[in-house]
Design a protein around this motif. Sequence first.
Motif, mmCIF file in Angstrom:
data_model
loop_
_atom_site.group_PDB
_atom_site.id
_atom_site.type_symbol
_atom_site.label_atom_id
_atom_site.label_comp_id
_atom_site.label_asym_id
_atom_site.label_seq_id
_atom_site.Cartn_x
_atom_site.Cartn_y
_atom_site.Cartn_z
ATOM 1 N N GLN A 233 0.811 -1.203 0.000
ATOM 2 C CA GLN A 233 0.000 0.000 0.000
ATOM 3 C C GLN A 233 0.855 1.268 0.000
ATOM 4 O OE1 GLN A 233 0.122 -2.532 2.207
ATOM 5 N NE2 GLN A 233 -0.943 -1.980 4.114
ATOM 6 N N ASP A 234 1.989 1.232 0.716
ATOM 7 C CA ASP A 234 2.883 2.396 0.729
ATOM 8 C C ASP A 234 3.583 2.569 -0.609
ATOM 9 O OD1 ASP A 234 2.241 2.851 3.412
ATOM 10 O OD2 ASP A 234 3.846 1.543 4.118
ATOM 11 N N ILE A 283 -6.547 9.085 -3.113
ATOM 12 C CA ILE A 283 -7.424 8.016 -2.631
ATOM 13 C C ILE A 283 -6.614 6.957 -1.891
ATOM 14 C CG2 ILE A 283 -8.939 6.135 -3.364
ATOM 15 C CD1 ILE A 283 -9.772 7.966 -5.727
ATOM 16 N N ALA A 284 -5.469 6.578 -2.468
ATOM 17 C CA ALA A 284 -4.621 5.562 -1.837
ATOM 18 C C ALA A 284 -4.107 6.041 -0.482
ATOM 19 C CB ALA A 284 -3.457 5.199 -2.758
ATOM 20 N N GLU A 285 -3.736 7.309 -0.401
ATOM 21 C CA GLU A 285 -3.259 7.854 0.870
ATOM 22 C C GLU A 285 -4.352 7.801 1.936
ATOM 23 O OE1 GLU A 285 -1.869 11.750 -0.201
ATOM 24 O OE2 GLU A 285 0.227 11.094 -0.198
ATOM 25 N N ARG A 286 -5.590 8.134 1.546
ATOM 26 C CA ARG A 286 -6.685 8.050 2.506
ATOM 27 C C ARG A 286 -6.894 6.614 2.966
ATOM 28 N NH1 ARG A 286 -9.080 11.907 -0.951
ATOM 29 N NH2 ARG A 286 -10.376 10.331 -1.975
ATOM 30 N N ALA A 287 -6.793 5.670 2.030
ATOM 31 C CA ALA A 287 -6.979 4.265 2.374
ATOM 32 C C ALA A 287 -5.910 3.793 3.361
ATOM 33 C CB ALA A 287 -6.935 3.409 1.113
ATOM 34 N N GLU A 296 -10.904 -0.503 8.935
ATOM 35 C CA GLU A 296 -10.750 -1.367 7.773
ATOM 36 C C GLU A 296 -11.893 -1.216 6.777
ATOM 37 O OE1 GLU A 296 -9.832 -5.372 8.715
ATOM 38 O OE2 GLU A 296 -8.236 -4.860 10.107
ATOM 39 N N ARG A 297 -13.130 -1.099 7.273
ATOM 40 C CA ARG A 297 -14.253 -0.971 6.353
ATOM 41 C C ARG A 297 -14.134 0.312 5.530
ATOM 42 N NH1 ARG A 297 -17.183 -4.513 4.199
ATOM 43 N NH2 ARG A 297 -17.291 -5.536 6.235
ATOM 44 N N ALA A 298 -13.778 1.415 6.181
ATOM 45 C CA ALA A 298 -13.616 2.684 5.463
ATOM 46 C C ALA A 298 -12.451 2.605 4.490
ATOM 47 C CB ALA A 298 -13.409 3.818 6.457
ATOM 48 N N ALA A 299 -11.369 1.934 4.904
ATOM 49 C CA ALA A 299 -10.222 1.773 4.008
ATOM 50 C C ALA A 299 -10.610 0.949 2.781
ATOM 51 C CB ALA A 299 -9.069 1.105 4.752
ATOM 52 N N TYR A 300 -11.390 -0.090 3.015
ATOM 53 C CA TYR A 300 -11.864 -0.932 1.912
ATOM 54 C C TYR A 300 -12.618 -0.106 0.867
ATOM 55 C CZ TYR A 300 -15.221 -3.957 -0.502
ATOM 56 O OH TYR A 300 -16.002 -4.565 -1.450
ATOM 57 N N LEU A 306 -10.186 2.305 -6.451
ATOM 58 C CA LEU A 306 -9.023 2.082 -7.315
ATOM 59 C C LEU A 306 -9.007 0.700 -7.956
ATOM 60 C CD1 LEU A 306 -6.184 3.733 -5.196
ATOM 61 C CD2 LEU A 306 -7.567 4.750 -7.014
ATOM 62 N N PHE A 307 -9.594 -0.291 -7.264
ATOM 63 C CA PHE A 307 -9.551 -1.652 -7.786
ATOM 64 C C PHE A 307 -10.919 -2.173 -8.216
ATOM 65 C CE2 PHE A 307 -5.715 -1.581 -5.091
ATOM 66 C CZ PHE A 307 -4.773 -1.992 -6.023
ATOM 67 N N GLY A 308 -11.994 -1.461 -7.871
ATOM 68 C CA GLY A 308 -13.314 -1.868 -8.297
ATOM 69 C C GLY A 308 -13.699 -3.250 -7.816
ATOM 70 N N ALA A 309 -14.289 -4.029 -8.723
ATOM 71 C CA ALA A 309 -14.774 -5.368 -8.387
ATOM 72 C C ALA A 309 -13.628 -6.320 -8.057
ATOM 73 C CB ALA A 309 -15.584 -5.920 -9.547
ATOM 74 N N ARG A 310 -12.387 -5.910 -8.328
ATOM 75 C CA ARG A 310 -11.258 -6.785 -8.024
ATOM 76 C C ARG A 310 -10.932 -6.798 -6.522
ATOM 77 N NH1 ARG A 310 -10.244 -3.971 -12.627
ATOM 78 N NH2 ARG A 310 -9.842 -5.172 -14.513
#
Length: 314
Positions: A233-234, A283-287, A296-300, A306-310
């Motif tokens: 993630q970093d 978005i990634a930084e917020r996650a 975790e739910r908010a990060a998800y 960024l990854f959608g259905a993946r």
Amino acid sequence: MLDRDPCTPRQIGLADAQEIQILLQSLPGRLCARYLVGDNLEITQTEQDLAKARHAAIRDFVKKHWHLTDDFLTGSYRRDTKTKKLKDIDIFVVIDLDGPQGPFREQAPIQVIDALETLLRRKWPDARRDGMAVVIPYGPDDEVMSIDVVPAFARQGGGYFIPNPSAGSWLATNPKQHHELSIVKNEECGGKYVPFVKMIKGINRELGEPVAPSFLLEVMALEMSKPPFGRYQDEIVMFLATAAERIFDVWPDPAGLGGDVNAVMNATQKRLAADALTQAQAIAERAVDLADDEQERAAYEQWKKLFGARMTRP
């Protein structure tokens, strides 16, 4: 419990689903991007088998009718950086200069493309020329959407010449060296480079592919990824930030033959790509921040942008 680093990448198949769920449950506050994405970026065994059967049939058909010195898979599928769904699997068919098709090397590049299209249409009627290749489409809903067949000639000193009809010339390239460089970088990064490239390609696809070609992302990652490789993630955050700044740079072919990989996009497209990468970085930084705060739910929900259905639901 698992006896290995939970963020150590490896091929994830359907049999690993239960292990992944156990892993996710055991990591409160330590979201690992590799397993958030899970096997949704990975090519399944069924998809691999289908791809293998199809590219083998194509290669055998061409070898039956043309004199070749070699034929091999190339591109991101060969480098194991392809994400699903499978499209644009690349096959190089290396034509024997001393064979009946050898004279194509001295003709306009479009001639060999046209001849290959005519040949392949005998078995695959929908085959069509597209740039430097002849594409065999299987449909947008198929697990293997298309396969590209690229005619090539061996180059003295290493590499290959492939037709570049739009420029009316032959382009030097060396996909085998690209593969070797990817292997070396993956080893340097503890096996994390290849999964990382799949992640950034997955993000690019979810954003509507603002960065083109996708190989440019691999070239950038090849230079930017340095050992010791950190948390996925970093690394994603750092890559997106740096890529946004350097999307206007010249990015030479890593094999030293093919020129600027970043010559496909014009200035406007590069600006749009930079904006998309910057937004993705935010978005990634917020996650990451939310995950580090054990939300975790908010990060998800952020990673899902960024990854959608993946995304694999935690």
